[in-house]
Write a protein that holds these residues in place. Sequence first.
Motif, PDB file in Angstrom:
ATOM      1  N   ARG A  50       0.847  -1.196   0.000  1.00 36.37           N
ATOM      2  CA  ARG A  50       0.000   0.000   0.000  1.00 36.37           C
ATOM      3  C   ARG A  50       0.882   1.247   0.000  1.00 36.37           C
ATOM      4  O   ARG A  50       2.020   1.219   0.467  1.00 36.37           O
ATOM      5  CB  ARG A  50      -0.896   0.028   1.239  1.00 36.37           C
ATOM      6  CG  ARG A  50      -1.840  -1.154   1.311  1.00 36.37           C
ATOM      7  CD  ARG A  50      -2.697  -1.067   2.545  1.00 36.37           C
ATOM      8  NE  ARG A  50      -3.417  -2.319   2.756  1.00 36.37           N
ATOM      9  CZ  ARG A  50      -4.345  -2.472   3.670  1.00 36.37           C
ATOM     10  NH1 ARG A  50      -4.676  -1.479   4.464  1.00 36.37           N
ATOM     11  NH2 ARG A  50      -4.946  -3.633   3.803  1.00 36.37           N
ATOM     12  N   ASN A  51       0.338   2.341  -0.504  1.00 29.46           N
ATOM     13  CA  ASN A  51       1.115   3.583  -0.465  1.00 29.46           C
ATOM     14  C   ASN A  51       0.928   4.259   0.902  1.00 29.46           C
ATOM     15  O   ASN A  51       0.060   3.883   1.691  1.00 29.46           O
ATOM     16  CB  ASN A  51       0.765   4.516  -1.627  1.00 29.46           C
ATOM     17  CG  ASN A  51      -0.668   4.998  -1.597  1.00 29.46           C
ATOM     18  OD1 ASN A  51      -1.206   5.331  -0.543  1.00 29.46           O
ATOM     19  ND2 ASN A  51      -1.299   5.046  -2.754  1.00 29.46           N
ATOM     20  N   LYS A  52       1.760   5.259   1.159  1.00 30.71           N
ATOM     21  CA  LYS A  52       1.748   5.911   2.468  1.00 30.71           C
ATOM     22  C   LYS A  52       0.399   6.552   2.770  1.00 30.71           C
ATOM     23  O   LYS A  52      -0.079   6.502   3.899  1.00 30.71           O
ATOM     24  CB  LYS A  52       2.862   6.953   2.545  1.00 30.71           C
ATOM     25  CG  LYS A  52       2.980   7.573   3.923  1.00 30.71           C
ATOM     26  CD  LYS A  52       4.126   8.544   4.018  1.00 30.71           C
ATOM     27  CE  LYS A  52       4.130   9.192   5.396  1.00 30.71           C
ATOM     28  NZ  LYS A  52       5.170  10.208   5.504  1.00 30.71           N
ATOM     29  N   GLN A  53      -0.244   7.146   1.765  1.00 30.19           N
ATOM     30  CA  GLN A  53      -1.548   7.786   1.982  1.00 30.19           C
ATOM     31  C   GLN A  53      -2.603   6.765   2.403  1.00 30.19           C
ATOM     32  O   GLN A  53      -3.408   7.031   3.299  1.00 30.19           O
ATOM     33  CB  GLN A  53      -2.012   8.531   0.726  1.00 30.19           C
ATOM     34  CG  GLN A  53      -3.289   9.327   0.940  1.00 30.19           C
ATOM     35  CD  GLN A  53      -3.143  10.432   1.977  1.00 30.19           C
ATOM     36  OE1 GLN A  53      -2.191  11.199   1.945  1.00 30.19           O
ATOM     37  NE2 GLN A  53      -4.084  10.528   2.892  1.00 30.19           N
ATOM     38  N   ASP A  54      -2.605   5.590   1.785  1.00 34.61           N
ATOM     39  CA  ASP A  54      -3.552   4.537   2.173  1.00 34.61           C
ATOM     40  C   ASP A  54      -3.301   4.090   3.613  1.00 34.61           C
ATOM     41  O   ASP A  54      -4.243   3.865   4.373  1.00 34.61           O
ATOM     42  CB  ASP A  54      -3.452   3.333   1.237  1.00 34.61           C
ATOM     43  CG  ASP A  54      -3.992   3.624  -0.149  1.00 34.61           C
ATOM     44  OD1 ASP A  54      -4.768   4.594  -0.299  1.00 34.61           O
ATOM     45  OD2 ASP A  54      -3.632   2.879  -1.081  1.00 34.61           O
ATOM     46  N   LEU A  55      -2.027   3.953   3.962  1.00 34.15           N
ATOM     47  CA  LEU A  55      -1.685   3.565   5.334  1.00 34.15           C
ATOM     48  C   LEU A  55      -2.100   4.647   6.324  1.00 34.15           C
ATOM     49  O   LEU A  55      -2.628   4.352   7.400  1.00 34.15           O
ATOM     50  CB  LEU A  55      -0.186   3.289   5.450  1.00 34.15           C
ATOM     51  CG  LEU A  55       0.319   2.084   4.664  1.00 34.15           C
ATOM     52  CD1 LEU A  55       1.840   2.085   4.633  1.00 34.15           C
ATOM     53  CD2 LEU A  55      -0.211   0.792   5.245  1.00 34.15           C
ATOM     54  N   GLU A  74       6.837   3.262   9.878  1.00 41.04           N
ATOM     55  CA  GLU A  74       6.261   3.507  11.203  1.00 41.04           C
ATOM     56  C   GLU A  74       4.748   3.301  11.181  1.00 41.04           C
ATOM     57  O   GLU A  74       4.188   2.765  12.144  1.00 41.04           O
ATOM     58  CB  GLU A  74       6.600   4.914  11.678  1.00 41.04           C
ATOM     59  CG  GLU A  74       8.064   5.097  12.023  1.00 41.04           C
ATOM     60  CD  GLU A  74       8.464   6.542  12.270  1.00 41.04           C
ATOM     61  OE1 GLU A  74       9.321   6.756  13.124  1.00 41.04           O
ATOM     62  OE2 GLU A  74       7.910   7.445  11.605  1.00 41.04           O
ATOM     63  N   LEU A  75       4.097   3.699  10.094  1.00 45.67           N
ATOM     64  CA  LEU A  75       2.655   3.475   9.973  1.00 45.67           C
ATOM     65  C   LEU A  75       2.344   1.980   9.953  1.00 45.67           C
ATOM     66  O   LEU A  75       1.414   1.513  10.616  1.00 45.67           O
ATOM     67  CB  LEU A  75       2.107   4.140   8.710  1.00 45.67           C
ATOM     68  CG  LEU A  75       1.983   5.664   8.761  1.00 45.67           C
ATOM     69  CD1 LEU A  75       1.757   6.224   7.360  1.00 45.67           C
ATOM     70  CD2 LEU A  75       0.849   6.076   9.681  1.00 45.67           C
ATOM     71  N   ILE A  76       3.127   1.224   9.199  1.00 41.14           N
ATOM     72  CA  ILE A  76       2.942  -0.230   9.133  1.00 41.14           C
ATOM     73  C   ILE A  76       3.087  -0.839  10.519  1.00 41.14           C
ATOM     74  O   ILE A  76       2.256  -1.638  10.957  1.00 41.14           O
ATOM     75  CB  ILE A  76       3.926  -0.874   8.134  1.00 41.14           C
ATOM     76  CG1 ILE A  76       3.558  -0.470   6.696  1.00 41.14           C
ATOM     77  CG2 ILE A  76       3.951  -2.390   8.277  1.00 41.14           C
ATOM     78  CD1 ILE A  76       4.601  -0.844   5.659  1.00 41.14           C
TER      79      ILE A  76
END
Length: 82
Positions: A50-55, A74-76
């Motif tokens: 997934r891209n950063k915006q989706d995360l 970090e989001l993951i």
Amino acid sequence: MTKDHGPSIKNDEKYEALRKEGMSKQKAARIANDPNSGKKGGKAEKYEDRNKQDLYNKAKEVGIEGRSKMSKDELINALRNS
């Protein structure tokens, strides 16, 4: 009777069951709010794909604080451990 946890929790019954199992509030909310939770088949897209915006959007949906300053990794990590 299941307690109403307000508009931020979509499935109060599932949320309460997960909390009784010892899950954190954030993780229980994430699972209870996901319309695909409980479905088998492993069809969800991997976080790494997934891209950063989706995360970021997923982190916002489940209420992870500090998400705006997080990197993709970090989001993951936050999504997996909340």
